[in-house]
Each structure stands twice: as C-alpha cells, then as structure tokens.
Design a protein around this motif. Sequence first.
Motif, short mmCIF file in Angstrom:
data_model
loop_
_atom_site.label_atom_id
_atom_site.label_comp_id
_atom_site.label_asym_id
_atom_site.label_seq_id
_atom_site.Cartn_x
_atom_site.Cartn_y
_atom_site.Cartn_z
N SER A 196 -12.56 1.98 -3.52
CA SER A 196 -13.40 2.72 -2.57
C SER A 196 -12.62 3.03 -1.29
CB SER A 196 -14.64 1.87 -2.28
OG SER A 196 -15.36 2.43 -1.25
N TRP A 197 -11.89 2.02 -0.76
CA TRP A 197 -11.08 2.23 0.44
C TRP A 197 -10.00 3.27 0.18
CZ3 TRP A 197 -5.82 1.68 1.08
CH2 TRP A 197 -5.35 1.76 2.39
N PHE A 198 -9.38 3.22 -1.01
CA PHE A 198 -8.29 4.13 -1.34
C PHE A 198 -8.78 5.57 -1.42
CE2 PHE A 198 -5.44 6.11 -4.61
CZ PHE A 198 -4.30 6.15 -3.83
N LYS A 199 -9.99 5.73 -1.96
CA LYS A 199 -10.57 7.08 -2.02
C LYS A 199 -10.66 7.67 -0.61
CE LYS A 199 -14.51 6.64 -3.88
NZ LYS A 199 -15.78 6.43 -4.46
N THR A 200 -11.18 6.85 0.31
CA THR A 200 -11.30 7.31 1.70
C THR A 200 -9.92 7.59 2.30
OG1 THR A 200 -13.18 5.84 1.83
CG2 THR A 200 -12.39 6.72 3.92
#
Length: 527
Positions: free
Chosen positions: A486-490
């Motif tokens: 999720s963090w990487f998507k952002t």
Amino acid sequence: MESTAHHEAVTSESVDMDAIMQQVAEHKGCGTSSGSGKSSCGSSAGESELPPEIWEKVKNHPCYSEEAHHHFARMHVAVAPACNIQCNYCNRKYDCANESRPGVVSERLTPEQAAKKVVAVASTIPQMTVLGIAGPGDPLANPAKTFKTFELISQMAPDIKLCLSTNGLALPEHIDTIAKYNVDHVTITINMVDPEVGAKIYPWIFYKHKRIEGIEAARILSEHQLRGLEMLTERGILCKVNSVMIPGVNDQHLVEVNKAVKSRGAFLHNIMPLISAPEHGTVFGLTGQRGPSAQELKALQDSCEGEMNMMRHCRQCRADAVGLLGEDRSAEFTTDKIMDMEVNYDLEARKAYQAVVEQERQAKVEAKNEELAALADETSDIKVLAAVATKGSGLINEHFGHAKEFQIYELSAAGSKFVGHRRVDLYCQGGFGDDTALETVIRAINDCHAVFVAKIGGCPKNDLLKAGIEPVDEFAHEFIEKSAISWFKTYLEKVKSGEIQHFTRGDAEIRQGALIADEERKVCDGV
Ligand code: CLF
Ligand code: SF4
C-alpha cells in the motif's frame, strides 16, 4: 521403537518420493503464481507455488519456508560437541559457525536432557514445530548422541519434525541411519566444489583416523558433501545447502556451487554472510578477511535465484536456539530450569494452537493478495527496499527503539518480497535513546527508502529523515506485506506526479557481532 504417528505419516509419504523430487527439481526459482501474474521467489514460495507434498513438508518449517518463519518456531539441542574438520571461520571455543554466528556458546546436553528440553519447550511454545541438531560441533561427528536424541524425541514428541545440519564429511556413511530415524530435513554446508578454493577455507579434515591437509582434504570433503546430497535426495529427504559467502575467496565461485547443488536435487540454497570480527579469534577474523556488505550479499543471492530456491531469512542461529528465528528464548530453558519444570505434552492442544496460527497466516496471505491486485497494471521498474520492525506473526508490531533486527522487503511492481534481515543494537535504553546505536541502525538499513514501525519517537524520526529513510508508523499492528504494498503504491503515485523524485540508495552494513543479550550469557568452556 518407531511405530509413531509421525513415522507412519512419513513412511506413507515416501512412496511417491521419486515423483515428488522430480517436482522439486522442476520447481526452479521464481515461479509465476497463478492469478495475479506476480512472481514469488525462493523460500517465499507459498502453497500455490509448490507441489502439495512438498508444501506439507515445508509449511511449518521456519527455515524451509519464509512464510512459516513469521509464525512457527524451531529449537536446537546442543548434543554434538566434537567436529571432524576445521573451517577458517570457526573458533572451536564457540558453536559451529556453519549454522551459528560466532561469539556465542551453548550449554552441552546429554540426549536424555535434550529430550526433556524438547518436551518442555514444545509444551510451552506450541508453535515450535521443528527440532534441529546443529552443533556445537558437527552432529555426524557425534553420531551416537545425535541419533539417540532423535530416537528419544520421536518417541516422546512424535509431531515434531527432525532436522540435521552437517558439514557433510561423514554424511555418506550415515544416510541409512538418517532415513531410519525419519529425519525430515538435512542441511549440508557446502562452500566450494573446487578443492583449490576449498584449501583456502579448510586447513584440515580428520578422516579415517588421519588428519589430512590442503587440497587433498578439500577434495575428500567436497566429494563426500556432493555424494551425501545425492544420496539424501534419492531417498526423498529435503535438503538445504548453506554456503558462507567469503569475499575474494568463494563469492564468485558460489554461483558454480549453486548449479552443482541444484543439479543434485537440493531444495533450497542459503547463502550466508561471513562473520569475522577479530575478537572471535578465527583465522579469517585474525587475518582481516572481511564479510560481504548487504548489497553484495543480495546481488549474489539475486543472481542465484533464477537457478533455484534461495533462503534469505536465515538468522545464523546458535546451537541451542529456541523460538521464532528472529528471537532467542534459550535463556528460559536452561538445564536447571528444565529439570525443575513440570511438563505436560498435550498433542491435541498443540494441534489446536497450530490451527489458529494457520488461520492467521491465511488471513495475512489474503490481505496481501487483495493489496497486490491494485498493482496488477503497474509497469514501473522502480524497486525499493523497506525495513520493518516486527515481533512476528507477519505484523508491524514492534517499536523502533525496541527492535533487535529489521526485516527487509523489496517492493516492486511484482509486489513484496522478503530479502533479508539486519540485526541492530537496541536504540531504546529504557527512558533514553542511544545515539551511537541509532548510527548503527541507520548504517544497517541505509539501503532502505522507508522503515515501518509500530511507534517511533521524535528524535530518531528526524535523524532517519535526515539520512533519507522515511519512518512510517501509520500501519501500526497491520500486516507487513499488505501495508508495504500500500505504501509503495503511494510512493509510485508521488513519483509519477512529480511530488517526489525516485533515487537509488546506498549500501548497508551487516552487523559482525553477536547480540548484546547473547554476550551477557555464559562464558565459553571450549570444545
Ligand atoms: Fe535448525 Fe538449521 Fe534445521 Fe533450521 S536453523 S538445523 S534448518 S531447524 Fe535455520 Fe538457523 Fe539459519 Fe540454520 S535460521 S542457522 S538455516
Ligand atoms: Fe567449526 Fe562447524 Fe566448521 Fe566444525 S564444521 S570447524 S564446528 S564451523
């Protein structure tokens, strides 16, 4: 006495072992998992990537399955003091460095004490599923004690998997006994397949009542290791190969070792960093032979990964280690304490507990897959590393200052992949932060873009930001991989929008010493 449930299960499995080993041989490195199209590599291969028979064998073995190591524990019993070879990274005052980091020593046990200890630990830690003998010398240089221990444990705790780690010199002569005691998993430390390289690592071996030195010693050792590996895999015993990466001595050569062991049916290859602090008094420590950096180790592991399953979550644990791989609960189970313990080996309670663990694990996999679906159309070739503070169960559940290690995940369009861990000094010293420790933490995770924690104070937060590492506490107590994806998507969105610029980070250091907690333990008494 071998008519136990454990033995029966193993025997019935062995009927189809030829087919199973063929399937293992055909499962090479990065398989593409069905559905998502994302790859899952090495020991992180999950249920959907492995043949069901192999999955059964590895699903609760913390060393053979990266996924299992977040949930299941192993223990070692130090019943094997003697060794039949000399490695230049070993000081005999300490445990066998083929599976242990130098600098810590174990309490020696008799087979009877060992069996009592296993039952005591299994009653206290129901997720302890594997018993390994890994020293403090070589288990097969102490065959009577090693096999007596396995015999007693298979009678008293039949659901526990038996595991053995050896330098391989005495392996061929003990294959039948290993099979007879239903040892499920065997590790062989193979650092070379070329005797000229071997002569730089092994000054001597003790074979057929003689001490043999130099290239001839390395030739005999290598021949026995490879023959032993072939004999084990022919019998359907899962084999892992450990190799110590020694820069300038065998680092390039390990690619050849990888091919040689893969062709002989090894299931998993564990390339570990040399630990060679001068204070350990090993030949390599005293001659200044350095160990690899974090990125050197990762590059070698990456280059071998296309060839076969790679283990990246090894903790180089001690010969009396107890607990999850990242923790050490051996101090709770010293001989004095065990002898006074009332133990109640409740097989049904263990099974019930493990069923709950299995549910947790499934929930974690489902959460990860859900998050992964959002990356399905992602084409970016950006890859970043993230460090995670965790106490286990696949959760971000450790405070920054309490972390004794950080787990490292690689994040890319393919999802998240566990690629290692970094042992660190504790930052929190009970009420205040240790600045020197903080510097070592930053050096240990200097190749990471972010560090995920359950909680972090203002001071370390600022210092991490200054060092270019983003502290992330918004996913406290959530699943690691789901949160990291999720963090990487952002992160990718911010890069695409121009809000931030992607940059490559530097290298990181692999800690050379033992944990502080270990150093406080008992003094060495030599072998
Ligand atoms: Fe022990 Fe080794 Fe069996 Fe595991 S350890 S004998 S395979 S149960 Fe595991 Fe420890 Fe690494 Fe060894 S993390 S040092 S690989
Ligand atoms: Fe030391 Fe283990 Fe090598 Fe023996 S096999 S010399 S105990 S590291």
